[in-house]
Motif scaffolding. Sequence first.
Motif, PDB file in Angstrom:
ATOM      1  N   ALA A 148       1.923  -1.650  13.788  1.00  0.00           N
ATOM      2  CA  ALA A 148       1.645  -2.845  12.980  1.00  0.00           C
ATOM      3  C   ALA A 148       1.017  -3.939  13.817  1.00  0.00           C
ATOM      4  CB  ALA A 148       2.939  -3.343  12.320  1.00  0.00           C
ATOM      5  N   ASN A 149       1.515  -4.076  15.040  1.00  0.00           N
ATOM      6  CA  ASN A 149       0.949  -5.091  15.928  1.00  0.00           C
ATOM      7  C   ASN A 149      -0.502  -4.759  16.260  1.00  0.00           C
ATOM      8  OD1 ASN A 149       3.241  -6.633  15.996  1.00  0.00           O
ATOM      9  ND2 ASN A 149       4.100  -5.536  17.775  1.00  0.00           N
ATOM     10  N   GLU A 150      -0.749  -3.457  16.501  1.00  0.00           N
ATOM     11  CA  GLU A 150      -2.119  -3.046  16.791  1.00  0.00           C
ATOM     12  C   GLU A 150      -3.016  -3.310  15.591  1.00  0.00           C
ATOM     13  OE1 GLU A 150      -1.170   0.602  19.944  1.00  0.00           O
ATOM     14  OE2 GLU A 150      -2.010   1.016  17.950  1.00  0.00           O
ATOM     15  N   ALA A 151      -2.489  -3.027  14.383  1.00  0.00           N
ATOM     16  CA  ALA A 151      -3.290  -3.289  13.181  1.00  0.00           C
ATOM     17  C   ALA A 151      -3.578  -4.772  13.029  1.00  0.00           C
ATOM     18  CB  ALA A 151      -2.537  -2.763  11.950  1.00  0.00           C
ATOM     19  N   ARG A 152      -2.549  -5.591  13.342  1.00  0.00           N
ATOM     20  CA  ARG A 152      -2.767  -7.048  13.241  1.00  0.00           C
ATOM     21  C   ARG A 152      -3.830  -7.496  14.235  1.00  0.00           C
ATOM     22  NH1 ARG A 152      -0.858 -10.935  16.146  1.00  0.00           N
ATOM     23  NH2 ARG A 152       0.679  -9.613  17.147  1.00  0.00           N
ATOM     24  N   LEU A 153      -3.785  -6.935  15.420  1.00  0.00           N
ATOM     25  CA  LEU A 153      -4.778  -7.299  16.430  1.00  0.00           C
ATOM     26  C   LEU A 153      -6.199  -6.868  16.016  1.00  0.00           C
ATOM     27  CD1 LEU A 153      -2.820  -6.425  19.698  1.00  0.00           C
ATOM     28  CD2 LEU A 153      -3.367  -8.715  18.801  1.00  0.00           C
ATOM     29  N   GLU A 210     -17.409  -9.149   5.863  1.00  0.00           N
ATOM     30  CA  GLU A 210     -17.060  -8.032   4.979  1.00  0.00           C
ATOM     31  C   GLU A 210     -16.218  -6.994   5.709  1.00  0.00           C
ATOM     32  OE1 GLU A 210     -17.481  -7.484   1.814  1.00  0.00           O
ATOM     33  OE2 GLU A 210     -18.384  -9.461   1.547  1.00  0.00           O
ATOM     34  N   GLU A 211     -16.656  -6.730   6.920  1.00  0.00           N
ATOM     35  CA  GLU A 211     -15.936  -5.735   7.697  1.00  0.00           C
ATOM     36  C   GLU A 211     -14.537  -6.244   8.012  1.00  0.00           C
ATOM     37  OE1 GLU A 211     -16.421  -3.161  11.812  1.00  0.00           O
ATOM     38  OE2 GLU A 211     -17.967  -4.619  11.251  1.00  0.00           O
ATOM     39  N   ALA A 212     -14.483  -7.538   8.261  1.00  0.00           N
ATOM     40  CA  ALA A 212     -13.188  -8.137   8.567  1.00  0.00           C
ATOM     41  C   ALA A 212     -12.257  -8.064   7.381  1.00  0.00           C
ATOM     42  CB  ALA A 212     -13.371  -9.581   9.004  1.00  0.00           C
ATOM     43  N   LYS A 213     -12.855  -8.382   6.205  1.00  0.00           N
ATOM     44  CA  LYS A 213     -12.002  -8.314   4.994  1.00  0.00           C
ATOM     45  C   LYS A 213     -11.489  -6.902   4.745  1.00  0.00           C
ATOM     46  CE  LYS A 213     -14.133 -12.197   2.555  1.00  0.00           C
ATOM     47  NZ  LYS A 213     -14.922 -12.597   1.374  1.00  0.00           N
ATOM     48  N   GLN A 214     -12.426  -5.946   4.917  1.00  0.00           N
ATOM     49  CA  GLN A 214     -12.031  -4.556   4.661  1.00  0.00           C
ATOM     50  C   GLN A 214     -10.933  -4.128   5.616  1.00  0.00           C
ATOM     51  OE1 GLN A 214     -15.283  -1.792   4.882  1.00  0.00           O
ATOM     52  NE2 GLN A 214     -13.953  -0.018   4.366  1.00  0.00           N
ATOM     53  N   ARG A 215     -11.157  -4.474   6.892  1.00  0.00           N
ATOM     54  CA  ARG A 215     -10.161  -4.091   7.889  1.00  0.00           C
ATOM     55  C   ARG A 215      -8.841  -4.839   7.665  1.00  0.00           C
ATOM     56  NH1 ARG A 215     -13.075  -3.127  13.712  1.00  0.00           N
ATOM     57  NH2 ARG A 215     -14.499  -1.465  13.009  1.00  0.00           N
ATOM     58  N   ALA A 216      -9.003  -6.092   7.219  1.00  0.00           N
ATOM     59  CA  ALA A 216      -7.789  -6.874   6.952  1.00  0.00           C
ATOM     60  C   ALA A 216      -6.998  -6.248   5.808  1.00  0.00           C
ATOM     61  CB  ALA A 216      -8.137  -8.307   6.616  1.00  0.00           C
ATOM     62  N   GLU A 250      -7.134  -3.109   4.926  1.00  0.00           N
ATOM     63  CA  GLU A 250      -6.550  -1.859   5.415  1.00  0.00           C
ATOM     64  C   GLU A 250      -5.312  -2.143   6.269  1.00  0.00           C
ATOM     65  OE1 GLU A 250      -9.664   0.004   7.485  1.00  0.00           O
ATOM     66  OE2 GLU A 250     -10.706   0.724   5.658  1.00  0.00           O
ATOM     67  N   ALA A 251      -5.441  -3.200   7.092  1.00  0.00           N
ATOM     68  CA  ALA A 251      -4.305  -3.570   7.947  1.00  0.00           C
ATOM     69  C   ALA A 251      -3.114  -4.010   7.126  1.00  0.00           C
ATOM     70  CB  ALA A 251      -4.719  -4.674   8.917  1.00  0.00           C
ATOM     71  N   GLU A 275      -2.479  -3.128   4.060  1.00  0.00           N
ATOM     72  CA  GLU A 275      -1.914  -1.939   3.410  1.00  0.00           C
ATOM     73  C   GLU A 275      -1.061  -1.143   4.387  1.00  0.00           C
ATOM     74  OE1 GLU A 275      -1.056   0.625   0.346  1.00  0.00           O
ATOM     75  OE2 GLU A 275      -2.081  -1.322   0.292  1.00  0.00           O
ATOM     76  N   GLU A 276      -1.585  -1.069   5.622  1.00  0.00           N
ATOM     77  CA  GLU A 276      -0.817  -0.339   6.639  1.00  0.00           C
ATOM     78  C   GLU A 276       0.472  -1.061   6.953  1.00  0.00           C
ATOM     79  OE1 GLU A 276      -0.116   2.868   9.059  1.00  0.00           O
ATOM     80  OE2 GLU A 276      -1.758   2.564   7.633  1.00  0.00           O
ATOM     81  N   ARG A 277       0.391  -2.415   6.946  1.00  0.00           N
ATOM     82  CA  ARG A 277       1.601  -3.199   7.226  1.00  0.00           C
ATOM     83  C   ARG A 277       2.657  -2.970   6.152  1.00  0.00           C
ATOM     84  NH1 ARG A 277       4.109  -7.383   5.652  1.00  0.00           N
ATOM     85  NH2 ARG A 277       2.594  -7.827   4.022  1.00  0.00           N
ATOM     86  N   LYS A 278       2.178  -2.950   4.886  1.00  0.00           N
ATOM     87  CA  LYS A 278       3.134  -2.724   3.783  1.00  0.00           C
ATOM     88  C   LYS A 278       3.788  -1.344   3.904  1.00  0.00           C
ATOM     89  CE  LYS A 278       0.935  -5.770   0.401  1.00  0.00           C
ATOM     90  NZ  LYS A 278       0.253  -5.851  -0.907  1.00  0.00           N
ATOM     91  N   LYS A 279       2.954  -0.350   4.239  1.00  0.00           N
ATOM     92  CA  LYS A 279       3.512   0.988   4.395  1.00  0.00           C
ATOM     93  C   LYS A 279       4.541   1.016   5.524  1.00  0.00           C
ATOM     94  CE  LYS A 279      -0.479   3.578   2.668  1.00  0.00           C
ATOM     95  NZ  LYS A 279      -1.528   4.571   3.019  1.00  0.00           N
ATOM     96  N   THR A 280       4.145   0.325   6.610  1.00  0.00           N
ATOM     97  CA  THR A 280       5.055   0.285   7.753  1.00  0.00           C
ATOM     98  C   THR A 280       6.367  -0.406   7.383  1.00  0.00           C
ATOM     99  OG1 THR A 280       3.195   0.258   9.290  1.00  0.00           O
ATOM    100  CG2 THR A 280       5.321  -0.515  10.121  1.00  0.00           C
ATOM    101  N   ALA A 281       6.246  -1.534   6.620  1.00  0.00           N
ATOM    102  CA  ALA A 281       7.440  -2.265   6.201  1.00  0.00           C
ATOM    103  C   ALA A 281       8.337  -1.382   5.320  1.00  0.00           C
ATOM    104  CB  ALA A 281       7.061  -3.542   5.473  1.00  0.00           C
ATOM    105  N   ALA A 282       7.666  -0.608   4.424  1.00  0.00           N
ATOM    106  CA  ALA A 282       8.425   0.280   3.544  1.00  0.00           C
ATOM    107  C   ALA A 282       9.144   1.364   4.354  1.00  0.00           C
ATOM    108  CB  ALA A 282       7.502   0.906   2.508  1.00  0.00           C
TER     109      ALA A 282
END
Length: 428
Positions: free
Chosen positions: A91-96, A107-113, A115-116, A118-125
Amino acid sequence: MGCAGSRPEKPEKPNPTLKEIAVLQGAEGAAAQAKKDAETAEERVAELNRVYQKLQEDAMAAEQAASQAAAAAQAQAQKEKEMMAEMERAANEARLLAEAAALTTSEEAKQRAAEAEEERKKTAAVQEQAKRDAQAAQEQAKKLQEAADEEKRKATAAQEAANMSKKAAEEQTKAANAAKKEAERKLKEGIQPVVTPTPEEVNTAKQRVQYDEDLFHFAVAGVAGGGKSSLINAFCGLRNNDTAAAATGVTETTLATARIPHPNAEYPIVWYDIPGAGTLKIPDWQYFNAQGLYVFDGIIILFDNRFTMTDIAILTNCRRFNIPTYIVRSKADQHISNIMTDRGYNSNDDENEGQKKRLYEAARQHFIQQTRQSVKSNLENADIPDQRVYILSKQTMINVVKRKQAKNIIDEIELLNDLLREAQTRRG
């Protein structure tokens, strides 16, 4: 009966009679039964030891299973913890990465954000699920530990119960061995067993003698031929040949207990003529219980020539049941006459009355002292407290009861007064 202070030489021990053999066989049976009881108790101890060993093995298995389950739960919790750390790192890597993407194109930032995120939510779950799993594992480990503790407690309780059972079995074995030794000792010494009647036997005995709570019941007991029937006739003021008199004879004439109410209604007394001890019908050691003497209010122990072990057995049992006893020696006139004859008196000689009276008084005093000393010695040898012995003659007692002038009185009046006083005291 020998003179006071002297003892007859003991005869050599005769061959055992059929009765003595039967008694020895009964005692040997008791010893064999005691030995069998001891062996049974030892087998019980062995069985309890096997049960105790099995309980220990089960307890150790349960404790080992609980320990293994607790270790597995701890390992699972550690694994979940490591997974949570890995996910947090991701999660930290995704945030970075998201922050880095923000510095590039929008646009790329938004997309990656996205995705990040979504990954954070999955990680939290996943973290939440891991947390719940770890909590469940801890609860399961706690339950397993509690189960192990319970099994250990049960095993401890079972061990204590087994120890108590083992101790009880050892005590039973000890008691059985002691009973065996006691039975063997009694067998060697020829001691007969002491039997206590049951409540049913007491009630049956009272019914048999027609026991009445409003009356006082005197039993006259002793060896056969001692003059029991004649004494009861004398208490009732009867001669042996009177119509209402109890049957008498040289041999044992009383084959069953005879109930004889006192003819004078002023006296609340019933006399019982008990079959004589020492006959083939009634063995000495069974006499007291066989005749149901434990239900009577008072017992007269009558003897003629000598105080016997039968008389001692009756006295001993009466003390167990707190029954008043009266030791009586009968036929005093005959015994005194025999002593006078032994000392040279001849009724056919023309002796003056004064000389005859002096000879009678000397024989009378000798007979009284000899009788009382002999009974006292017998009681001391049997560890029984000393008590009075009443000496009397049948004809003198008849005259006393009929309130006629009586000659040569010894203890007739005192015995009659003591018996009446006991009856009036107990029955009011």
